[in-house]
Design an enzyme around this catalytic site. Sequence first.
Site: not given
Ligand code: TXE
Length: 496
Positions: A188, A294, A185, A238, A243, A260, A240, A392
Amino acid sequence: MQDYSKLPDAPRAFGFHLDGAWVPKGSRDWIERTSPAHGVRVTRVVHCTLADLESGVRAARRAFRSGVWSEVAGAARAGVLLKAASGIRARLDEIAYWETLETGKPISQSRSEIGGAADHYEYAAGVARTLKGDAFNNLGPDMMGFVTRQPIGVIGLITPWNFPFIILAERIPYMLAAGCVIVAKPSEFTSASTLIMAEILTEAGLPKGVFNVVTGYGADIGQAMTEHEDIDVLSFTGSIGVGRKVLLASASNLKKLSLELGGKNPQIVFADADLEDAADGIVFGLLFNAGQCCVSGSRLIVERSVAGRLEELLRDKFDRVRLGDPLDPKTQVGAMVTPEHMKKVLGYVQKGIEEGATLAHGGQSYGAPCVQFVQPTLLTGVRNDMTVARDEIFGPILTMIEFDTLDEAVEIANDNILGLAASIWTKDLDKAMKTMRRVEAGRTWVNTTIAGGPELPIGGFKQSGSGRETGVYGVEEYTELKSIHIALGKREHWVG
Ligand code: TXE
């Protein structure tokens, strides 16, 4: 045929990819993406239903159980991975174009990431053929022992918007080399390149059901994947916050996780460093992907005696870096992913000033071609207990903290819940190695930053995640170890 130097006349529409074939939208809703750099709609993907996810997981499980991929020779897997690499290279212009339109990143960067992605598939093809176990011939005359590796099973792969294609490439070929099957997945916001990858893999001869893509939001499809009892492993990249949710949801079937998450990565600069090189590396490490990275080296920790000189060099580079339209091949820094994210990043600049930092450079949004860009920003006089030094930020915001001794530098660097990456700048080998050993980070660079490739593993210490991706380590992550004892000769009976 799309002209890749111009914006599309209409958004490109995608179906989703299940069991080796495209599935059309049907009565489902669209998710539309507006180019963050241009303010025009560029793509449409399907908002899949939970029933679609079920179909994806079922197709994957069927494929896994059939042995069509999990039981074939490494050489056969390698053949498909090599063809996939060629497929990526053949469609590089197309993938880079949609990647840039969906993410806002410069086209030159997209192109180099797509080329790098192909490299991962080629490398993983080699690992598919060299994966092996162990033999124990030291268990006495009546016993032999073997340890083999076998694929774990169905992997759920959830990826973010910042590096949609390269993050996939750091995972998919290694999972496939291990013999696993995947339900992915993408974010979006940036689903196009993952869908194109599904087509490339099918054309490369990957059996149906081995790689499936279900598009949708995190709160529904993502959450359901993390809770799903027939997904054996979940690889999540994604935030934390999400996560943590993934970790809790994984209790449903105690699935294995590879996480990660974020980074707040120190750039430690000692007085004896080549300051010109350090300044250039720091500016690259901060502005790569407009700081939405990241492993962005956003926390500058500099020896006090050279702080002034380094600041001058940084400001000069910030003035000269080329910001602007990501479709222009000369652009080095593009747009922020969404207006909300830009607001959050600018909010941190204000917070930093309120907490006592000095705004030494930038700090504003700017509009070219539309207003979703943030200037390279430097905050000086930062203390490590300020919010801007702890959270971050995920934008082009550099915080500068000064130190006097190596111990102090290491203490500041490690005083954070995150531990993804770190850079060390010094010409003194002893100092570099001693600091490298003590810094709590999964990836460490000496006199460079954000270097990478298929050979070395990626992943974090502390709350930056768990597990490792890429290379041999990345393949092993997706295998189960099986121990086999084989008795030789007549059994000595327990019941006489
Ligand atoms: O990440 P999300 P976001 C950090 C960075 C950024 C913040 C928010 O600080 O400002 O996260 O970014 C899916 N169950 N990073 O909101 O929401 C979502 O659809 C399962 C660091 O975009 O974590 C997407 O596919 N999945 C990072 C993915 O998770 C869920 C890179 C990441 O989205 C979900 C990106 C749920 N409940 C952001 N909710 C890095 N390590 O590089 C969302 N998703």
